[in-house]
Structure formats: C-alpha cells, structure tokens
Design an enzyme around this catalytic site. Structure first.
Site, PDB file in Angstrom:
ATOM      1  N   ASP A   1     -32.496  -0.634  26.484  1.00  0.00           N
ATOM      2  CA  ASP A   1     -32.980   0.198  25.391  1.00  0.00           C
ATOM      3  C   ASP A   1     -33.582   1.467  26.014  1.00  0.00           C
ATOM      4  OD1 ASP A   1     -33.690   1.188  22.951  1.00  0.00           O
ATOM      5  OD2 ASP A   1     -34.574  -0.668  22.229  1.00  0.00           O
TER       6      ASP A   1
HETATM    7  C1  BGC Z   1     -34.257   2.077  20.038  1.00  0.00           C
HETATM    8  C2  BGC Z   1     -32.828   1.577  20.030  1.00  0.00           C
HETATM    9  C3  BGC Z   1     -31.869   2.730  20.027  1.00  0.00           C
HETATM   10  C4  BGC Z   1     -32.168   3.631  21.211  1.00  0.00           C
HETATM   11  C5  BGC Z   1     -31.234   4.812  21.350  1.00  0.00           C
HETATM   12  C6  BGC Z   1     -34.487   3.137  21.089  1.00  0.00           C
HETATM   13  O1  BGC Z   1     -35.745   3.692  21.010  1.00  0.00           O
HETATM   14  O2  BGC Z   1     -35.130   0.983  20.217  1.00  0.00           O
HETATM   15  O3  BGC Z   1     -32.617   0.737  18.937  1.00  0.00           O
HETATM   16  O4  BGC Z   1     -30.542   2.281  20.056  1.00  0.00           O
HETATM   17  O5  BGC Z   1     -33.500   4.119  21.073  1.00  0.00           O
HETATM   18  O6  BGC Z   1     -31.438   5.765  20.391  1.00  0.00           O
END
Ligand code: BGC
Length: 753
Positions: A251
């Site tokens: 993530d």
């Molecule tokens: C979120 C994810 C997301 C990623 C990319 C993160 O902060 O937790 O769900 O896919 O950002 O945007």
C-alpha cells in the site's frame, strides 16, 4: 511472451533494472516521471489521459535499454468517468451482477485512457462504521464481500486480461484492515487466528480463486507484525496455501511505514523485510531512489528479487503489454456516456434501502407544492469517496425534482449546511415553510469527504446541525421524508422515530439525483438491504449481526433469542439482569439490523420445507447436499423485489459460534399477488467452520443440531432444524463464490401458485 522470453529478459537485466520493476510511484512532474522510467521504474500511476500515458509508455518501450512496458495503476473504485454507487451501496443490492457490471464498465473507461491496473476491489470485512473506509467495501458480512469481490474481479479482468478493455484487479487490503482498533484508520488490527480464518481471510481466498491478478498488503499489524513484513500471511497463506501466483503490491508508503511502526530502522531494512516476506512491488518509489538501488545484491537475495520480477513481467505479459503497450488516444472515453449513465441509473434502486415508510408515505403522492430542505437538496456532492477529479459530476436533486415534476412548485429552503453551526435561523425558516406548504423532504447526510480513507469519525450522527433541522421539521407536524446520503451506517436513533419515512441512498454517483427522484416518485422502487447494521449509538460499535454467542446473552426472547437459552435454567429472559452482556443505557441489538430493507410492496414467507436425509447430512464432506425451500408471496399491490436471505447457526460446537452466518441470498422479482418457491442447496461448506481441532487445521462440520433461518433480514425466523450425525473434516473448502453461484442457479425455480 512465453516464460522462456521472461527468463531471457531476466538474464539480461541489471540489478538496478530488476529493482526498478519492483516499485510504483507517482510524481506530479512528468519530467521527473520520465527520469524515473529512464532509471528503470517499471510501474507508474496513470498520467491523466491517454496521450500523456502513451508518452510514458513510449519512453519506457523506446528509450530504455530493454524496452519493458509499464504497469499503469490507478484507484478505479466505483467508476472512472461514469461514477456508480459506492461499493457499500452496491453491496446493499445483494446482487453481485451489479458489481460485475460496474467493474466492467469502469475498467473499459479506464483502459481506454491507458490504465491497466486498478487497486480494487476492497474486500475488507468492515464491522465498525467509524472506519471511513467501510464505504469502499461490501459491508460487514463475509459472504457479501466474497461474492462482490469475485464479481468485481470478473468485471475488471473478463475472460482475457489481454483484451483491450480489461484491466488487472487488486484485492485489498490483505488482511484485517477492516478491524482497526477504535475504528481509526491505519490503526492496529490484531486478532486471533480463529477470527482471521473465519472472517477476514475467506473473501481474499474467494477473490484469489476468481483470478485476481494482484493483492495489496494492508497497513495494519497482525500478531505484532505489519502485514507488509508478514511472511506467514504474504507467502504462507497467500502463496503456499492458496497458490496465488500474481503480484503482491504494497500500500502507499506501506513499506516505509515499517520504520514508524518500529520494526525497521531505515529504508533498506524496511525493503529487506518486505521483499523477504513476499511483497513484490513497493508503492512509494524507494527501491531505486534517484536511479540508485537502495539495496545491494549482498543485502537482498537475488532469488527473491528474480521471483518478484518474474511475477511483474508475467502480469505485463498477461495484459498483452509487450504486444500492445499503447492505447488509441482518439478512442479514450473522457466523460460518462449516455449508455454508461443508464447502467448507473438502472442499478441504483436496488442499492437504496427504504429504512421505514409509515403509512406508505412513499412513493410520493401528487402535490401542488413540496418543500425541500437539507444540505443535499442543492448539493452536487453525490459521487462518494474515492473518485478522481476528472469524474463526471452529478447534478442537484432539486433540479431533478423540478424536471420530473413540472407541475409542482418545488420550494427550497436550505435548513442546514453539512457541517455548520449556529444555524437556528436557517432551520426556523425551513420549518415555517414546511408548515405552510404541508409536506417536506429533508435531504440530509454526510458529505463524501468524511467517509473513505483517513476519514474515521468518532460520532456517527448526522454532522453539523442536521438532526436539529429534522426535529424542527418534525415539530411542525407535517408529513415528511428523510433521504440520507452517507458513506457509512449513521446513528439515527435521536430522530428516527419522528420521521415517517426514511430512505438510505448512500452516494449513488453521477446519476444520483435522477435515481433518487425516480425512487421517491415510485417510477422505480428502492429494494436494497442493509449490508451493515445501523447501531443505536456510536458507543455501541462494533455491532454486527454475526457476533459470537456470549455466555451471558441479553435477550428479550423472540426470534433473536439463542435457542441454547433454557428458560428453566437461565430464566425467561435476562434483559433485566444487570450481569448480561449489554449496555445499561441502550436497548438491545442494533437499531436496524443487517439485511433490513423495505420496498413499496410487502412479502410473506411461508411453508419452509427441508429436503434432507441423514445420509446426505452425514456425507456432506463427500459432496452430498441438502435443500431448503420456502414460498415467497408478494402480498402487496405492486410488483417488487425481495432479497431472500438464509442464515445458519451451529448450536453446540467445540468453539464458540456466531449467532448467525449468512449462507445464501437471492433477489427475487414477483408481480403483485405472485407466489414462488425459492430453493437453496446447502453443503459441507455452509455448515463448516475453521479451527485448529485437528493436527492439521481445517474445516469441521461437527455433529449436532444446526438451525436455519430464512427471511428478509438477519432477524429472519427459524425455518428448520437439522441434525448432523457424523463428524466431518476437510482441509479446504469449496470457493465461497462457487457455492453462491450454484445456489442462485438453483433458486427461484417453479411457481407455487
Ligand atoms: C490506500 C490504497 C490505495 C493507495 C493508492 C493508499 O493510501 O490505502 O487503498 O490503493 O493509496 O492510491
């Protein structure tokens, strides 16, 4: 590209080129992104349109030594240009085909602009509405998350990932992220293996079995180990147990977060831990920083790196990127099309939940004048969390109402803003107009930006002074309807009894105003069911239907009383017993249970029938099944849809069992007066639970009694009691989504009258 060609490529790659494939990053400056690609970066975030994305692909393909195309990632969550109901709203439809269609259309729109990898679906079982991300998933239930997640994967990926309109799906967030302590985003989510295996892992297994191309690690810890560094989960469960062979992605900054977590001292340490645990792609761009690998070959096993690079190259191959790295810019879909809008509008009524409708106030009768008030009357904020700035906006409800009701005087009085204070004058004005006009609709709710990521709330009531507005309208004594838009179940206890009709409309996307107005007018009928319980107060969460039996259950009797409750031994009820599991200052249970939802007609359930046999029940492990059938009758005077739900309860087992578990659901359309037999076929997997009772942990159906409940909510009455004679054990279960598919095929056959 064959495996041999991947191996050829791998053999020619430098250490830096390999590491470059193992990261994705975003940089707002295209010149900087080009420099990162020159330095070997293998994945980027979408560049905003087809042309800009093609330019980056061209740079990778034509100006880098090996010409490897890019993975282009983006959070396409519930729409790209056309915005559909939020995932939580979709779950309320109890119709996974809607989710499949949303993913298929969003995937097509996104792919036309050069996106080839979405970070969706989110299948975190979410039992705490304080957690803002509840809006991005499919609610509190394991089966719903499993079926909807698998459906979205099918929608994004289709049968052939290399098709021009297919994109790779990412199941997230693996795992346990939906149970953060206190409902606070990014917080610790420690839990037992028992809960992990029975609640949080099954949707991921279902989605992996549906072919998800990638899985994203979650921010939380499990067993004191952040998942980004958790080898037991990322490699042990995901790959060794389930055979997942796709890409694992971190993530955003999840790997670097290992430093503040306090388990890595620096960036190199964090990367080492994550890659060794089984992560393939770091999101953040720290693997090769400014063209220089953060780790040397001595610091990270080349075997681990090669394995990760192979997976990334295999995904690029499966997407057909080596053959077709570019999209046709002229064919980019840049705004919602009429066809896609139509799809969004048509599914919307199935997602709206009619929470109450005293005196059949809805659908609206013809009126000369209507007062509309509340912040959503004139707002255009209907898209919900997780949409991008380029999404096609929605209009205003008041305009949709005026368009639909040219002969009615639609009077607007603001009444309240979303988050405002000191609005006594505004609501007094709205109330006096309501009194004068004689009928009001209050469009209330949460603005989109207070649900979603980093949007946890400690107080789940309507924000601002909206409750006071509802009370002010109620004080006038005129009939009124409340329409709620929100990204989570709200606490509505303070005013719910005073509002004759309440429609939960979530955030329905680009077509929200038209869809809401059609439902209010009765051109369509809201027919969703709650995918998450509505708690009585914020202090009551987490409250969810599938909670474990306690030793001191508070019960008033009725269909929700545990059948293990022996009045002779325990007394007729213990609601007055101080030493029962309850709050001193709250009634029992949620205000509105999971699965609840009315519509404009009424349904009756009758004649539950069990088709079993001791033989079948004792041979479930070998594939035997048993059937349950019930007659559903539309006793109202208009056609409508009902979501028939089947729950089971294992009465006595060697581990504490949930009071109910949803096993089957099916949406049935009946004409006024029509009856239909609805049948379900159940097997081993529907009675089994995971435990460590055997030397090799696995799934058990234990001998003894099971109860089956069938009805229109999680408070459905008892339909049958069955008894299993022989203990049955299995190491794995049939994929949950397969079970669901088999059941729906078998249902709604035969017309009983
Ligand atoms: C979120 C994810 C997301 C990623 C990319 C993160 O902060 O937790 O769900 O896919 O950002 O945007």
């Amino acid at each position: 590209m064959s495996d041999r060609r991947i191996e050829d490529l791998l053999a020619r790659m430098t250490w830096a080129e390999k590491l470059g494939q193992l990261q994705i990053t975003y940089h707002p400056d295209p010149a900087r992104t080009r420099a990162l690609i020159s330095a070997g970066m293998g994945s980027i975030f979408w560049q905003g349109d087809a042309e800009a994305t093609n330019a980056m692909q061209r740079h990778a393909v034509e100006n880098t030594r090996l010409g490897i195309p890019l993975l282009v990632g983006l959070d396409v969550i519930h729409g790209q240009r056309t915005i559909f109901p939020t995932p939580l709203a979709l779950a309320a439809s109890f119709e996974p085909r809607h989710a499949e269609q949303v993913a298929s259309v969003s995937g097509r729109e996104a792919a036309s602009g050069g996106v080839n990898w979405t970070f969706s679906p989110m299948i975190d079982v979410s039992r705490d509405p304080r957690w803002g991300r509840i809006v991005e998933g499919f609610g509190e239930d394991v089966l719903l998350n499993s079926c909807f997640g698998a459906a979205m994967v099918r929608g994004y990926q289709g049968d052939d990932l290399s098709a021009a309109d297919a994109i790779a799906a990412t199941a997230k967030h693996f795992v346990g992220y939906g149970q953060p302590e206190g409902g606070r985003d990014y917080n610790t989510a420690d839990m037992s293996e028992y809960r992990l295996r029975n609640v949080y892992l099954p949707p991921f297994q279902a989605v992996v079995e549906a072919g998800a191309a990638s899985v994203m690690a979650s921010f939380n810890t499990i067993d004191g180990l952040p998942v980004h560094a958790n080898r037991r989960l990322l490699t042990g469960v995901l790959r060794e147990e389930w055979g997942f062979d796709g890409v694992t992605v971190g993530d955003a900054d999840g790997v670097m977060n290992l430093i503040p977590h306090g388990i890595a001292a620096n960036a190199a340490d964090a990367l080492k831990l994550a890659f060794a645990a089984g992560l393939n792609v770091e999101m953040g761009g720290n693997v090769v920083a400014d063209g220089v690998p953060t780790l040397s070959e001595a610091e990270l096993s080349p075997v681990v790196v090669d394995a990760a690079v192979r997976r990334v190259l295999a995904l690029k191959t499966a997407l057909g990127l080596f053959e077709r790295p570019y999209v046709v810019a002229e064919r980019e879909i840049v705004a919602a099309t009429p066809e896609h809008r139509d799809i969004a509008r048509r599914m919307a009524p199935d997602t709206m939940v009619l929470l109450k409708n005293d005196g059949d106030l809805l659908p609206l009768a013809d009126r000369e004048r209507i007062l509309v008030t509340g912040p959503y009357a004139e707002s255009t904020d209907h898209l919900g969390a997780w949409v991008q700035a380029f999404a096609t906006p929605a209009g205003r409800i008041v305009d949709a109402l005026r368009e639909r009701l040219p002969g009615t005087d639609v009077v607007v009085s603001a009444g309240a803003s979303f988050l405002g204070t000191d609005e006594a004058a505004l609501r007094a004005a709205a109330a006096s107009q309501a009194a004068e006009i004689g009928f009001a609709i209050v469009f209330a709710g949460e603005p989109s930006n207070i649900s979603g990521e980093a949007a946890s709330r400690s107080d789940l009531r309507l924000p601002g002074e909206q409750e006071a507005l509802i009370h002010a309208i109620a004080d006038t004594g005129v009939p009124f309807v409340v329409v709620l838009e929100s990204g989570r179940p709200l606490v509505v206890s303070d005013w719910f009894d005073r509002a004759p009709a309440v429609l939960q409309a979530w955030h329905l996307g680009t077509e929200a105003p038209a869809a809401i107005v059609s439902a209010l007018m009765g051109e369509t009928a809201p027919s969703g069911k709650l995918p998450a319980s509505f708690p009585r107060s914020s202090g009551q969460v987490p409250t969810h239907y599938s909670h474990d039996n306690t030793g001191r259950p508070a019960t008033t009797g009725g269909s929700m009383a545990p059948t293990t409750w022996d009045p002779a031994l325990h007394g007729p009820n213990n609601v007055d017993d101080k030493y029962a599991s309850k709050y001193l200052d709250l009634d029992l249970g949620p205000l509105l249970p999971f699965g609840h939802g009315l519509t404009y007609t009424r349904f009756e359930y009758s004649g539950a029938r069990l088709r079993e046999g001791d033989v079948a029940l004792n041979a479930l492990r070998d594939g035997a099944t048993f059937g349950l059938e019930i007659t559903l009758t539309n006793v109202g005077d208009r056609a409508g849809d009902e979501v028939v739900q089947l729950y089971t309860h294992d009465v006595v087992a060697h581990r504490v069992q949930p009071v109910r578990v949803l096993r089957r659901f099916t949406r049935v359309h009946l004409e006024a007066g029509e009856s239909r037999a609805v049948s379900f076929e159940l097997g081993f997997d529907d009675l089994a639970f995971w435990s460590e009772s055997h030397s090799v942990p696995g799934f058990d159906v234990e001998p003894g009694a099971f109860e089956v409940f069938i009805g229109g909510s999680s408070e459905a009455p008892l339909a049958a009691r069955i008894t299993v004679g022989a203990p049955q054990h299995a190491l794995s279960r049939e994929p949950i989504a397969h079970r669901y598919a088999r059941s729906t095929q078998a249902s709604t056959t035969g017309v009983a009258s």
